[in-house]
Design a protein around this motif. Structure first.
Motif, PDB file in Angstrom:
ATOM      1  N   PHE A 345      11.374   1.443   3.455  1.00  0.00           N
ATOM      2  CA  PHE A 345       9.943   1.743   3.582  1.00  0.00           C
ATOM      3  C   PHE A 345       9.646   3.139   3.038  1.00  0.00           C
ATOM      4  O   PHE A 345       8.709   3.331   2.247  1.00  0.00           O
ATOM      5  CB  PHE A 345       9.515   1.652   5.048  1.00  0.00           C
ATOM      6  N   PHE A 346      10.465   4.116   3.441  1.00  0.00           N
ATOM      7  CA  PHE A 346      10.186   5.498   3.048  1.00  0.00           C
ATOM      8  C   PHE A 346      10.432   5.742   1.557  1.00  0.00           C
ATOM      9  O   PHE A 346       9.688   6.489   0.917  1.00  0.00           O
ATOM     10  CB  PHE A 346      11.010   6.464   3.898  1.00  0.00           C
ATOM     11  N   ASP A 362      19.659  -3.801  -6.579  1.00  0.00           N
ATOM     12  CA  ASP A 362      19.974  -4.946  -5.725  1.00  0.00           C
ATOM     13  C   ASP A 362      20.704  -6.039  -6.507  1.00  0.00           C
ATOM     14  O   ASP A 362      20.397  -6.300  -7.663  1.00  0.00           O
ATOM     15  CB  ASP A 362      18.694  -5.527  -5.118  1.00  0.00           C
ATOM     16  N   GLY A 363      21.640  -6.706  -5.837  1.00  0.00           N
ATOM     17  CA  GLY A 363      22.344  -7.841  -6.418  1.00  0.00           C
ATOM     18  C   GLY A 363      23.774  -7.562  -6.820  1.00  0.00           C
ATOM     19  O   GLY A 363      24.600  -8.469  -6.865  1.00  0.00           O
ATOM     20  N   VAL A 495      13.215  -5.774   0.722  1.00  0.00           N
ATOM     21  CA  VAL A 495      12.682  -5.048  -0.432  1.00  0.00           C
ATOM     22  C   VAL A 495      11.258  -5.499  -0.749  1.00  0.00           C
ATOM     23  O   VAL A 495      10.381  -4.674  -1.024  1.00  0.00           O
ATOM     24  CB  VAL A 495      13.601  -5.227  -1.658  1.00  0.00           C
ATOM     25  N   ASP A 496      11.011  -6.811  -0.683  1.00  0.00           N
ATOM     26  CA  ASP A 496       9.661  -7.307  -0.975  1.00  0.00           C
ATOM     27  C   ASP A 496       8.645  -6.745   0.011  1.00  0.00           C
ATOM     28  O   ASP A 496       7.597  -6.222  -0.387  1.00  0.00           O
ATOM     29  CB  ASP A 496       9.637  -8.832  -0.928  1.00  0.00           C
ATOM     30  N   SER A 503       2.131  -1.416  -2.086  1.00  0.00           N
ATOM     31  CA  SER A 503       1.649  -1.955  -3.365  1.00  0.00           C
ATOM     32  C   SER A 503       2.519  -1.461  -4.517  1.00  0.00           C
ATOM     33  O   SER A 503       2.029  -1.042  -5.573  1.00  0.00           O
ATOM     34  CB  SER A 503       0.182  -1.546  -3.603  1.00  0.00           C
ATOM     35  N   LEU A 504       3.826  -1.528  -4.300  1.00  0.00           N
ATOM     36  CA  LEU A 504       4.813  -1.110  -5.298  1.00  0.00           C
ATOM     37  C   LEU A 504       5.594  -2.331  -5.761  1.00  0.00           C
ATOM     38  O   LEU A 504       6.073  -3.105  -4.944  1.00  0.00           O
ATOM     39  CB  LEU A 504       5.774  -0.088  -4.678  1.00  0.00           C
ATOM     40  N   GLU A 505       5.730  -2.494  -7.063  1.00  0.00           N
ATOM     41  CA  GLU A 505       6.545  -3.591  -7.593  1.00  0.00           C
ATOM     42  C   GLU A 505       7.966  -3.106  -7.808  1.00  0.00           C
ATOM     43  O   GLU A 505       8.191  -2.068  -8.434  1.00  0.00           O
ATOM     44  CB  GLU A 505       5.965  -4.093  -8.912  1.00  0.00           C
ATOM     45  N   VAL A 506       8.942  -3.868  -7.316  1.00  0.00           N
ATOM     46  CA  VAL A 506      10.357  -3.536  -7.497  1.00  0.00           C
ATOM     47  C   VAL A 506      11.021  -4.621  -8.338  1.00  0.00           C
ATOM     48  O   VAL A 506      10.913  -5.809  -8.041  1.00  0.00           O
ATOM     49  CB  VAL A 506      11.080  -3.396  -6.142  1.00  0.00           C
ATOM     50  N   ARG A 507      11.719  -4.182  -9.373  1.00  0.00           N
ATOM     51  CA  ARG A 507      12.425  -5.093 -10.271  1.00  0.00           C
ATOM     52  C   ARG A 507      13.927  -4.795 -10.211  1.00  0.00           C
ATOM     53  O   ARG A 507      14.317  -3.629 -10.191  1.00  0.00           O
ATOM     54  CB  ARG A 507      11.916  -4.924 -11.711  1.00  0.00           C
TER      55      ARG A 507
END
Length: 626
Positions: A345-346, A362-363, A495-496, A503-507
């Motif tokens: 979160f932070f 991740d992964g 993560v989602d 409102s942050l997209e993580v790829r």
């Protein structure tokens, strides 16, 4: 990245545009930039947009096909959309926007549900085919984007999060007791269940077709380990490096500011290194640290940031968790207790101040065998194979009880090891990695709840995945199990929700399905070699990451739980889980809860993990179930 929701009007007159707007408002945080609705006599759709590609109104949703016969709401990113667009243009298709959403519409118009075979990305979408009067709902191969649905007595609704479905009138909130049992065993509720009896998750790599006759669910992809490559290690290194460079570069396409999470671990450091190689400008990196040095990786992250001259941002989580914890947990609309949700979160909050899109590592652990538990499991399985099965099953449970008498971690680890060895590999893997032992559950659970669950055990989720795996060896089977259970149900959910809270997209480049398929083809001896975890991935990253970081002991995104419950979180937890009307008391004995609380406070035993799960359950219960 966005939020989607909708409902069916085939058999139940659900609502109107105002209803759709309420569903969208419930997931506003997923897409604050724009909103839209679609409603006809059979289907209602709504969309919340976080603008990433084509920031103009042409990218707004719901989006229609050129002929007006298809309409879609889409959450995610299609990383190969430019290649797909070029192919479609060669076939005579023209586009009005520069979005990947329009590419999905055009691809579906030509290939129907088979379009999924060509899409590479993270996604959940609902596409209404007006001519066929069919709703096509799909989720990406590895489950990076969520999709829940409600079905009961002819009513049907769906959403990116449960809270969108709960925005409808009269949605029953009956709790599934087996899902509660699962939660305390795993710290999450595994798919296809949700915590609510009539709300379910569409599993990863599945699609659904809904029409006047009802709905059907189909799997369109699975990860196979059976086709082991016999090429040399050097060839695999070359191939993996090229693949990682390609998928990282694909994920750097954005019309908004982009950066990276940097933990100081192997995977995130490798991703940052590849981003730096592919970028003409300094990469923006974000790191979270803790005051407690045992949990702080900020120094390692800083070393990578300095090496690649990134624009680096740091935030230290001081003793201020309690005042924000209720807000943080509110973004999970079913119980979730992976403690690393706090630093996630932070770091998302920190990243959002500088960027709208962040790449993450991740992964890597699941694809290439990076967790410490794989070492533990390797040792256990070697020992298991040294003893005849009848001896293990008869003698080891008795020895486990004896080991349990020993003090501290020696007794706990000895008991867990012997319990695990007395079972077959799949059950042993569950025992070693479950977050609440059968003994603890039995001591806490109320008799009436135990009676209702007498024929159920959470281990079946692990065992089913293990038995479905087609790998040639035990490591392949447990990697498949983790990819299908822990990664999907825990890591990607965490993560989602925590990134979308801001409102942050993580790829995640390593979570490209092509990387997953490549990793599955690599022999286990190149992933885990003589105790060295993530061997092949480390070999690829070796030119980019100092050995001092590459081979240091893995810390993970950990939190000091035991200390929190004797300090900062003591008052909050005591007030919630020990109060007379706590929702937790419908599951567990009040007396037993008090007992383990007192043991923890007196330093007699550490119950941090169990107490954290209880606190997370109670915080969820008060907001969503009470």
């Amino acid at each position: 990245m966005c939020g989607i929701a909708g409902f069916s009007l085939f058999d139940y007159q659900e609502g109107n545009t105002t209803t759709l707007e309420a569903m969208g408002q419930a997931i506003y945080h997923r897409g604050p930039d724009a909103s839209g609705t679609y409603l006809d006599e059979k289907i209602g759709l709504c969309h919340r947009r976080l603008s990433i590609l084509d920031l103009t109104e042409a990218g707004n949703q719901p989006m229609y096909s050129a002929d007006g016969k298809l309409v879609i709401v889409f959450n995610g990113e299609i990383y190969n959309f430019l290649e797909l667009r070029a192919e479609l243009e060669q076939q005579g298709v023209t586009f009005k926007s520069h979005t990947d959403t329009e590419v999905i519409l055009a691809l579906y118009a030509r290939e129907g549900v088979q379009c999924l075979e060509k899409l590479n990305g993270m996604f959940a979408f609902a596409l209404w085919d007006i001519s066929k009067q069919e709703l096509f709902i799909a989720r990406d191969r590895l489950g990076k984007k969520p999709l829940y649905y409600y079905s009961q007595d002819g009513r049907f609704a769906f959403g990116s999060e449960i809270k969108a479905i709960l925005a409808l009138d009269n949605i029953p909130r009956e709790i599934r007791l087996d899902a509660v049992y699962d939660f305390f065993a795993y710290q999450y509720v595994p798919d296809p269940k949700s915590i609510f009896k009539h709300i379910h998750k569409l599993p990863p790599a599945h699609y659904m077709v809904l029409n006047k006759n009802g709905f059907s669910i189909h799997e369109y992809w699975d990860l196979s380990f059976k086709n082991t490559s016999h090429q040399s290690e050097e060839t695999h290194k070359t191939q993996l490096k090229a693949l990682l460079e390609k998928v990282t570069k694909q994920r750097m396409v954005s019309d908004v500011p982009l950066g990276a999470f940097l933990s100081g671990g192997v995977d995130s450091s490798g991703v940052v290194a590849m981003m730096a190689e592919a970028s003409d400008n300094p990469v923006k990196t974000c790191t979270i640290g803790f005051d407690d040095k045992a949990f702080n990786e900020a120094d390692f992250a800083r070393e990578i940031a300095e090496k690649y001259k990134t624009e680096h941002h740091e935030y230290t989580v001081h003793q201020n968790v309690a005042e924000r914890l209720e807000h943080i947990v509110s973004f999970f609309d079913e119980p979730f207790a992976d403690p690393s949700l706090v630093p996630t979160f932070f770091v998302s909050e920190l990243a959002r101040k500088a960027v709208t899109v962040a790449l993450a590592g991740d992964g890597g652990d699941e694809m290439f065998a990076g967790y410490e538990k794989y070492t533990t499991d390797d040792i256990e399985n070697r020992l298991r194979n040294k003893f005849p099965e009848p001896l293990r099953k008869k003698l080891f449970p008795t020895l486990a009880n004896v080991a349990g008498i020993l003090p501290g971690s020696v007794g706990r680890k000895g008991k867990s090891l012997l319990n695990s060895l007395s079972h077959d590999p799949a059950m042993g893997f569950y025992i070693t990695n479950s977050m609440m032992t059968d003994k603890m559950w039995s001591s806490l659970v109320k008799p009436d709840v135990a009676a209702q669950l007498k024929d159920y055990h959470p281990s079946q989720y692990t065992i089913d995945a293990y038995n479905k795996a087609d790998g040639p060896d035990h490591l392949s089977k447990i990697l498949y199990t983790d990819i299908k259970t822990y990664m999907t149900g825990d890591i990607l959910v965490k993560v989602d929700r925590m990134s979308m809270a801001h409102s942050l997209e993580v790829r995640a480049p390593i979570l490209d399905y092509q990387v997953a398929e490549f990793a599955a083809s690599v022999p286990s001896t190149q992933k885990y070699r003589n105790g060295e975890k993530k061997y092949l991935l480390k070999e690829v990253f070796k030119p980019f990451i100092p050995d001092s970081l590459l081979y240091r002991k893995k810390m993970g995104f950990s939190t000091p739980l035991d200390e929190w419950f004797r300090g900062e979180l003591k008052a909050t937890t005591e007030a919630l889980i020990l109060k007379p009307n706590a929702g937790l008391h419908s599951i567990f004995s009040e007396l037993k809860i008090s007992s383990i609380w007192n043991e923890h406070q007196s330093n007699t035993k550490d119950h941090g993990i169990v107490l954290w799960s209880m606190l997370m359950f109670e915080m969820w219960y008060e907001r969503y179930a009470a």
